[in-house]
Design a protein around this motif. Structure first.
Motif, PDB file in Angstrom:
ATOM      1  N   PHE A  63       0.845  -1.186   0.000  1.00  0.00           N
ATOM      2  CA  PHE A  63       0.000   0.000   0.000  1.00  0.00           C
ATOM      3  C   PHE A  63       0.885   1.242   0.000  1.00  0.00           C
ATOM      4  O   PHE A  63       1.819   1.343   0.789  1.00  0.00           O
ATOM      5  CB  PHE A  63      -0.900  -0.007   1.232  1.00  0.00           C
ATOM      6  CG  PHE A  63      -1.763   1.205   1.343  1.00  0.00           C
ATOM      7  CD1 PHE A  63      -2.890   1.339   0.557  1.00  0.00           C
ATOM      8  CD2 PHE A  63      -1.440   2.225   2.212  1.00  0.00           C
ATOM      9  CE1 PHE A  63      -3.693   2.458   0.653  1.00  0.00           C
ATOM     10  CE2 PHE A  63      -2.223   3.346   2.316  1.00  0.00           C
ATOM     11  CZ  PHE A  63      -3.355   3.468   1.538  1.00  0.00           C
ATOM     12  N   THR A  64       0.606   2.174  -0.896  1.00  0.00           N
ATOM     13  CA  THR A  64       1.352   3.430  -0.960  1.00  0.00           C
ATOM     14  C   THR A  64       0.467   4.552  -0.423  1.00  0.00           C
ATOM     15  O   THR A  64      -0.567   4.860  -1.020  1.00  0.00           O
ATOM     16  CB  THR A  64       1.767   3.755  -2.398  1.00  0.00           C
ATOM     17  OG1 THR A  64       2.511   2.662  -2.922  1.00  0.00           O
ATOM     18  CG2 THR A  64       2.606   5.015  -2.452  1.00  0.00           C
ATOM     19  N   PRO A  65       0.856   5.165   0.677  1.00  0.00           N
ATOM     20  CA  PRO A  65       0.062   6.287   1.188  1.00  0.00           C
ATOM     21  C   PRO A  65      -0.002   7.421   0.159  1.00  0.00           C
ATOM     22  O   PRO A  65       0.949   7.643  -0.588  1.00  0.00           O
ATOM     23  CB  PRO A  65       0.823   6.742   2.438  1.00  0.00           C
ATOM     24  CG  PRO A  65       1.641   5.555   2.838  1.00  0.00           C
ATOM     25  CD  PRO A  65       1.967   4.844   1.560  1.00  0.00           C
ATOM     26  N   THR A  66      -1.098   8.131   0.143  1.00  0.00           N
ATOM     27  CA  THR A  66      -1.281   9.224  -0.803  1.00  0.00           C
ATOM     28  C   THR A  66      -0.162  10.251  -0.665  1.00  0.00           C
ATOM     29  O   THR A  66       0.300  10.797  -1.665  1.00  0.00           O
ATOM     30  CB  THR A  66      -2.637   9.904  -0.579  1.00  0.00           C
ATOM     31  OG1 THR A  66      -3.659   8.912  -0.677  1.00  0.00           O
ATOM     32  CG2 THR A  66      -2.903  10.982  -1.603  1.00  0.00           C
ATOM     33  N   GLU A  67       0.286  10.499   0.549  1.00  0.00           N
ATOM     34  CA  GLU A  67       1.334  11.494   0.779  1.00  0.00           C
ATOM     35  C   GLU A  67       2.639  11.137   0.087  1.00  0.00           C
ATOM     36  O   GLU A  67       3.448  12.008  -0.215  1.00  0.00           O
ATOM     37  CB  GLU A  67       1.599  11.669   2.272  1.00  0.00           C
ATOM     38  CG  GLU A  67       0.413  12.176   3.061  1.00  0.00           C
ATOM     39  CD  GLU A  67      -0.611  11.090   3.354  1.00  0.00           C
ATOM     40  OE1 GLU A  67      -0.245   9.899   3.461  1.00  0.00           O
ATOM     41  OE2 GLU A  67      -1.802  11.425   3.452  1.00  0.00           O
TER      42      GLU A  67
END
Length: 69
Positions: A63-67
């Motif tokens: 999962f890649t955080p939006t930030e």
């Protein structure tokens, strides 16, 4: 009337700028987190063997955080 910043609309027949896409993603994620947990990936499934073989021991892509985008 709501004075908050509007979520960018996807233009018809045009390319959406990356900044607008990110702003929309952030807004959709914030809205979704109000009604459901942030992480919804199952802990196990009948396809674990195949998934773990494809994703180096994990059940899917990280999962890649939006930030971080």
């Amino acid at each position: 009337m709501n004075s908050e910043k509007k979520i960018p609309c996807i233009p018809m027949g045009e390319v959406m700028p990356w900044e607008d896409w990110l702003a929309g993603r952030r807004a959709r994620r914030e809205t979704g987190n109000r009604v459901a947990p942030e992480i919804i990936r199952r802990k196990t499934s009948s396809k674990d063997k195949r998934l773990r073989a494809l994703y180096n021991g994990e059940r899917g892509l990280p999962f890649t955080p939006t930030e971080d985008l």
